[in-house]
Design an enzyme around this catalytic site. Sequence first.
Site, short mmCIF file in Angstrom:
data_model
loop_
_atom_site.label_atom_id
_atom_site.label_comp_id
_atom_site.label_asym_id
_atom_site.label_seq_id
_atom_site.Cartn_x
_atom_site.Cartn_y
_atom_site.Cartn_z
N CYS A 1 0.93 -1.31 -0.01
CA CYS A 1 0.11 -0.03 0.05
C CYS A 1 1.04 1.19 -0.03
O CYS A 1 1.60 1.45 -1.11
CB CYS A 1 -1.07 0.04 1.00
SG CYS A 1 -2.29 1.20 0.96
N HIS B 1 -3.84 -4.73 -0.32
CA HIS B 1 -3.68 -5.35 1.12
C HIS B 1 -3.63 -6.77 0.93
O HIS B 1 -4.81 -7.43 1.35
CB HIS B 1 -4.61 -4.55 2.01
CG HIS B 1 -4.30 -3.21 2.55
ND1 HIS B 1 -3.46 -2.67 3.41
CD2 HIS B 1 -4.94 -2.10 1.89
CE1 HIS B 1 -3.25 -1.46 3.40
NE2 HIS B 1 -4.25 -1.11 2.71
N GLU C 1 -2.67 -8.50 3.23
CA GLU C 1 -3.05 -9.10 5.01
C GLU C 1 -4.41 -8.85 5.12
O GLU C 1 -5.36 -9.43 6.09
CB GLU C 1 -2.16 -8.38 5.64
CG GLU C 1 -2.82 -6.82 5.90
CD GLU C 1 -2.51 -5.75 5.10
OE1 GLU C 1 -2.55 -4.49 5.38
OE2 GLU C 1 -2.09 -6.24 3.72
#
Length: 204
Positions: A80, A186, A188
């Site tokens: 990001c 992202h 994650e």
Amino acid sequence: MIAILGYGLGNVKAFANIYKGLNIPFCVAEDGAALAAADRIILPGVGSFDHAMIRLRSSGLFEPLEEAVIGKGKPVLGVCVGMQMLARSSEEGGEPGLGWIDGEVTRIRFPEDGPRGLLPHMGWSTITSRAEDPLLDGLDDALGFYFLHSYRFVCRDPAEVIATADYATPFHCAVRRGHIQGVQFHPEKSHHNGTRLLKNFAEN
């Protein structure tokens, strides 16, 4: 050993939970010694470009990170704003970026005669792989990834763009220059695809 850079920004705990679930050794690097001991590094980031660069430079990790990545050639993955920090500069502020990949960060702009969108670009978007790359191995491009951003990385060398996405206008969402890699989305927060990408980074 994966070092998740702990300079006060980014979803450090989410990265840690994924690697814990994968049984891949990791640490949260908050000093130069931890970076020196690591094999690979994740540079997370959220918020504004200038704030992230100022936090990194004031954390005491800037020089050890540069030594690890540029001096020692350790693979790094910017995520990001962490990807945007790889650029030379950003329209979002006046701080210089790391300059590890030749490019600039610009605000997402929509064509006058085309579809419009709202900013930030938030939610799931598909990606289009532009090259075979070990970071993207085994991903479901149609499933996509979770994005949250108003600025985009504009890579000057098309050969260093490994994936694109589209939000009313196409943009570069994954880049690589040798051992230096970045993704705008992202991983994650991206469930199966994100876990696979982080596993790829750890193993390739």
